[in-house]
Design an enzyme around this catalytic site. Structure first.
Site, PDB file in Angstrom:
ATOM      1  N   GLU A  34       0.860  -1.194   0.000  1.00  0.00           N
ATOM      2  CA  GLU A  34       0.000   0.000   0.000  1.00  0.00           C
ATOM      3  C   GLU A  34       0.896   1.245   0.000  1.00  0.00           C
ATOM      4  OE1 GLU A  34      -3.350   0.852  -0.331  1.00  0.00           O
ATOM      5  OE2 GLU A  34      -2.338   2.803  -0.350  1.00  0.00           O
ATOM      6  N   GLY A  39      -7.030   0.706   3.168  1.00  0.00           N
ATOM      7  CA  GLY A  39      -8.483   0.723   2.956  1.00  0.00           C
ATOM      8  C   GLY A  39      -8.856   1.455   1.674  1.00  0.00           C
ATOM      9  N   GLY A  40      -7.904   2.222   1.114  1.00  0.00           N
ATOM     10  CA  GLY A  40      -8.132   2.852  -0.199  1.00  0.00           C
ATOM     11  C   GLY A  40      -9.196   3.928  -0.202  1.00  0.00           C
ATOM     12  N   THR A  41      -9.800   4.123  -1.365  1.00  0.00           N
ATOM     13  CA  THR A  41     -10.713   5.238  -1.606  1.00  0.00           C
ATOM     14  C   THR A  41     -11.946   5.177  -0.727  1.00  0.00           C
ATOM     15  OG1 THR A  41      -9.999   5.132  -3.917  1.00  0.00           O
ATOM     16  CG2 THR A  41     -11.950   6.461  -3.440  1.00  0.00           C
ATOM     17  N   CYS A  42     -12.651   4.051  -0.722  1.00  0.00           N
ATOM     18  CA  CYS A  42     -13.939   3.964  -0.023  1.00  0.00           C
ATOM     19  C   CYS A  42     -13.777   4.355   1.439  1.00  0.00           C
ATOM     20  CB  CYS A  42     -14.497   2.545  -0.136  1.00  0.00           C
ATOM     21  SG  CYS A  42     -16.064   2.354   0.703  1.00  0.00           S
ATOM     22  N   HIS A 440     -45.821  -3.602   6.446  1.00  0.00           N
ATOM     23  CA  HIS A 440     -46.462  -2.286   6.436  1.00  0.00           C
ATOM     24  C   HIS A 440     -46.035  -1.510   7.676  1.00  0.00           C
ATOM     25  CE1 HIS A 440     -49.442   0.843   6.010  1.00  0.00           C
ATOM     26  NE2 HIS A 440     -49.731   0.680   7.297  1.00  0.00           N
TER      27      HIS A 440
END
Ligand SMILES: Cc1cc2nc3c(=O)[nH]c(=O)nc-3n(C[C@H](O)[C@H](O)[C@H](O)COP(=O)(O)OP(=O)(O)OC[C@H]3O[C@@H](n4cnc5c(N)ncnc54)[C@H](O)[C@@H]3O)c2cc1C
Length: 458
Positions: A34, A39-42, A440
């Site tokens: 990395e 964890g990157g972009t998200c 409902h």
């Protein structure tokens, strides 16, 4: 001497860490690399921080509508530093848990640095060469900088830098009327900024049907957001500390004067600095890595997962790429990218939940189809919540009775769409939903009612 592994994963986005988990648990000596944030972009600059801020913006919006619900508050004041701190805590905790998970993973070595191919089986990181018979690319993408006149004269924001703001922009100009731009635009309007959205195309979210675009535009305009469509030439100029944005080629009025500019005109894959030429991996004209239905590139032993293969663009599609790769490599289960039904949401409020084909795609396909539509103003749950903007729409194949696609723009639309999605995955006709008894009061209970009212598309 290169350091030898059984598998190397480049990038810790939505596919890489889970794949590292499966490969290392199966006994493969795995390396994961990395270069920036685990964890990157998200996790760091995408879904998680934006949805945390969308939640703050929704709470502010409801507080301003207090009288509609029978209560009163003092003046509603937004503390951007506190909004940012909340977002940082949520996003930061995901980032830390991905890193902790990977570092504690048996059989897995974490490298922090930029990885680039040296050859089809060698990757260079921090001056070291790693080699493996299996290499997985999960490098994601980044915001593009469009070639707009004057863009270099101004300090503009993108989806990452806007998340660092701890003061409220007086007037935010958003360039790009698609998913990312609209989410930020509505959120900052609700925090209290003036907001102008500039879109080059003739309508917002141009990939969606016209009725969806029109309804999204009304929702945003109802909150006081200015929208300029057909902005044929967008240009910028700095004058007296303000940013002026022009939207016509002749630089005629209207010129918009703002304090901040967000550029949200699209993203490109992080494949230009990966040494793909040294590995012989083929990319298309957009830089997306070319893959087959099982995520294999043209080079044996190299796979590409997530946004960098151009087949998804979402967290759930990247995670599904992990599942496909793991199933094929470890479980002898021939899962395919083409098994996937397109689905996603636009997180303005109310949200848009989408699955399958749009009405316009169905019409173009020439299929004999049925359509059903129902306004949210006729959905009991929406009325009770005081959130009646939007509509739901479904397209059905007239011959097979299978659902082709649906859009739910309305309160709870991002959740309710799943009852349609699951029936599509089950390859069952729409009549199955009609016979199901839904709870409902929910938005989902109106889906069978909408299906009772299908008619042929003209
Ligand atoms: C503002 C915004 C909001 C979004 N909201 C949503 C949403 O609500 N829902 C949704 O589904 N999707 C959303 N997305 C899209 C989603 O974030 C991405 O589709 C997803 O993160 C893609 O994951 P990935 O696995 O492809 O890679 P990424 O998450 O982008 O990770 C790639 C990683 O690889 C690393 N890397 C890159 N190059 C190298 C290299 N050479 N060496 C080492 N490491 C490298 C990067 O640093 C990064 O950490 C959003 C995106 C943005 C920008």
């Amino acid at each position: 001497m290169p350091i030898t592994y059984d598998a190397i994963i480049i990038g810790t986005g939505q596919a890489g860490p889970s794949l590292a988990g499966r490969l290392s648990a199966a006994g493969l000596k795995t390396a994961i690399v990395e270069r920036k944030l685990f964890g990157g972009t998200c996790v760091n600059t995408g879904c998680i921080p934006t949805k945390a801020m969308v939640a703050s913006a929704y709470a502010v919006h409801l507080a301003r509508r207090a009288a509609d619900f029978g209560f009163s508050t003092g003046p509603v004041a937004v503390d951007m530093a506190a909004v940012k701190a909340r977002k940082d805590k949520i996003s930061g905790s995901s980032n830390t848990s991905v890193e902790r998970w990977l570092r504690g993973m048996e059989n897995c070595t974490v490298y922090q640095g930029h990885a680039a191919f040296e050859s089809p089986h060698e990757v260079r990181v921090n001056g070291e060469t790693l080699t493996a018979p299996k290499i997985f690319i999960n490098v994601g993408g980044r915001a593009v900088k469009p070639p707009l006149a004057g863009i270099d004269q101004i300090a503009y924001l993108n989806n990452s830098s806007i998340l660092q703001l701890d003061v409220l922009p007086r007037h935010l100009i958003v360039v790009g009327g698609s998913y990312i731009g609209l989410e930020f635009g509505q959120m900052f309007r609700r925090f209290g900024s003036e907001v102008t959205i500039i879109e080059m195309g003739p309508r917002l979210v141009g990939r969606e049907d016209e009725d969806v675009s029109d309804s999204v535009k009304s929702i945003l305009e109802n909150e006081g957001i200015q929208i300029h469509l057909d902005a044929e030439c967008i240009s910028f100029e700095k004058r007296d500390g303000e940013i002026l944005a022009g939207v016509t080629c002749a630089r005629k009025l209207p010129e918009i004067s703002g304090s901040h500019v967000l550029i949200a005109t699209g993203r490109r894959p992080n494949t230009d600095d990966l040494g793909l030429d040294k590995a012989g991996v083929a990319v298309d004209h957009r830089g997306n890595i070319q893959i087959d239905d099982q995520l294999r590139t043209n080079v044996p032993g190299i796979w590409a997962l997530g946004d960098c293969n151009g087949k998804g663009g979402f967290t759930h599609t990247s995670y599904n790429d992990f599942e496909i790769a793991a199933a094929n490599i470890l479980d002898h289960d021939p899962r395919r990218v083409s098994d996937r039904i397109p689905c996603y949401a636009l997180y303005i409020d109310p949200p848009l939940g989408r699955v399958g084909m749009t009405e316009s795609e169905v019409r173009k396909s020439g299929k004999k189809a049925l359509i059903g539509k129902r306004t949210m103003a006729r959905v009991g749950r929406a009325i009770e919540k005081g959130e009646t903007q939007g509509f739901m729409k479904v397209l059905v194949d007239a011959e097979t009775r299978h659902i082709l696609g649906a859009s739910i723009l309305g309160t709870g639309g991002d959740e309710a769409i799943h009852c349609i999605l699951d029936v599509m995955y089950a390859k069952q006709p729409y009549t199955l939903i009609q016979r199901a008894v839904h709870i409902h009061p929910t938005v989902s209970e109106l889906i069978p009612t909408m299906l009772a009212d299908l008619h042929p598309i003209e």
